[in-house]
Design an enzyme around this catalytic site. Sequence first.
Site, PDB file in Angstrom:
ATOM      1  N   CYS A   1     -55.502   1.130  26.992  1.00  0.00           N
ATOM      2  CA  CYS A   1     -56.254   0.188  27.838  1.00  0.00           C
ATOM      3  C   CYS A   1     -55.347  -0.726  28.662  1.00  0.00           C
ATOM      4  CB  CYS A   1     -57.238  -0.620  26.993  1.00  0.00           C
ATOM      5  SG  CYS A   1     -56.475  -1.753  25.800  1.00  0.00           S
TER       6      CYS A   1
ATOM      7  N   HIS B   1     -58.889  -5.397  23.774  1.00  0.00           N
ATOM      8  CA  HIS B   1     -59.196  -4.353  24.758  1.00  0.00           C
ATOM      9  C   HIS B   1     -59.308  -5.007  26.134  1.00  0.00           C
ATOM     10  CE1 HIS B   1     -60.521  -0.314  25.813  1.00  0.00           C
ATOM     11  NE2 HIS B   1     -61.469  -0.857  26.570  1.00  0.00           N
TER      12      HIS B   1
ATOM     13  N   HIS C   1     -61.926   1.736  32.442  1.00  0.00           N
ATOM     14  CA  HIS C   1     -61.051   1.445  31.293  1.00  0.00           C
ATOM     15  C   HIS C   1     -60.668   2.742  30.586  1.00  0.00           C
ATOM     16  CE1 HIS C   1     -64.072   1.580  27.720  1.00  0.00           C
ATOM     17  NE2 HIS C   1     -64.598   2.227  28.730  1.00  0.00           N
TER      18      HIS C   1
END
Length: 323
Positions: A239, A286, A298
Amino acid sequence: MSPLIHTLRALTVAACTLALVAPATVARAEPSPAELTRRIEKSSAELERVVEAHNELREKIKDNRAAVSRLRKQIGPLEQQAAQSRADVGEMAATAYKTGNLGAVDALMHADDPASVLDRLGTLDHLTRQRQASIASYTADQQQLLDQKTRLDVTLSQQAARSKELSTTKQRIERDLAKLYEMRRQAYGRATERPASRANSADDAPAVSGQAGAAVRYAYGALGKPYAWGQDGPNGYDCSGLTSAAWRAAGKQLPHNTKMQWGVVSHISRSQLRPGDLVFYRSLGHVAIYVGDGQVIHAPTFGRNVEKRSVDLMPPYGYGRVR
C-alpha cells in the site's frame, strides 16, 4: 444357562468395554467459505501491520546510511583540522622549550628604557593571547572530532541492530505468508488473484493538472498489478509502496511507510479532498491515493491486485495532502 447365552453375554461386555476405553474419533468439519474468508481478512490485516513495520525499519536504515555517509564526510576535514591544531601546539611547545619563555621579569630586567619595557610587555601580552587561542582551538577541534566519531559509532550500532531486526521480521512475514496463501488456496482455489487486464489503464485517469495529476495517472497505470509486500513497483506494490511510487513519478519523495507518510503530509479534512491526496486507514496501517469522485486506488493486501474502490472501503483514519 446355555453355552450360547454365555458367549453372547461375553461378547456384549467386551463390546461395551472397548467402547469405553477406545479413543473417541471427533469428526472435524471443514471451515465454511465464509469462515475461511474471515480468517484470511484477519490474518491479512495483522500481516500488513508487520509489513509496514518492516518498511519503517527499512526507511530508518536508509536514513542511518545517509547519516553515516554525512558523518564520514565531516570527519575527514575535522581530522585534518585537529591534526593541524596539534602540530601548531606542538611547534609552540618546542619553541618555548628551546628558547625559554618570555616572561614579564625578563622584559623588565633587559629593558633599556621605559618605552622598551612597554613594548616588551605588549609583545608578551600578544604572544600569550596567541598561545591561548591556539590551545583553545586545539582543544575545540579535538572535542569536535571526538563528538563526531561518537555519533558515528552510535549510528553504526543502530544500523546493525535494525538490520538484524529487519532479517527477523522478514522471516516472520515469509512464514506467515505461506500459511495465508494456503488458506487462500483452500477458499478460492488459488493463492493469488488472476492478473487483471490493465491495457491503457493510465489513459482512463481523470484530467488532473500539475503534480497531483501525474500521481493519479501513475496510480491508474498500476491497476491490476499484484500486491507485493515491501515493493514499490513497477511490477507489484504494497500500500505505501504504491503511494510513494505514484508521488515519485510526480517528482515528490515520500517514505515507503504509512506512518511516516502521515508524518510528512499536511493533514486535511474530508471536505478538502482532491485527486492526489492520500487517505489513511487502520490506525495508519493502510494508505490509498484519492483519484476523485469518491474513489481511491490502493494495493489492498496479499494475494490481491491493485484496485479502485470507494473511499469508504473501510473507515478512514485521516486525510493528507503531499506538500
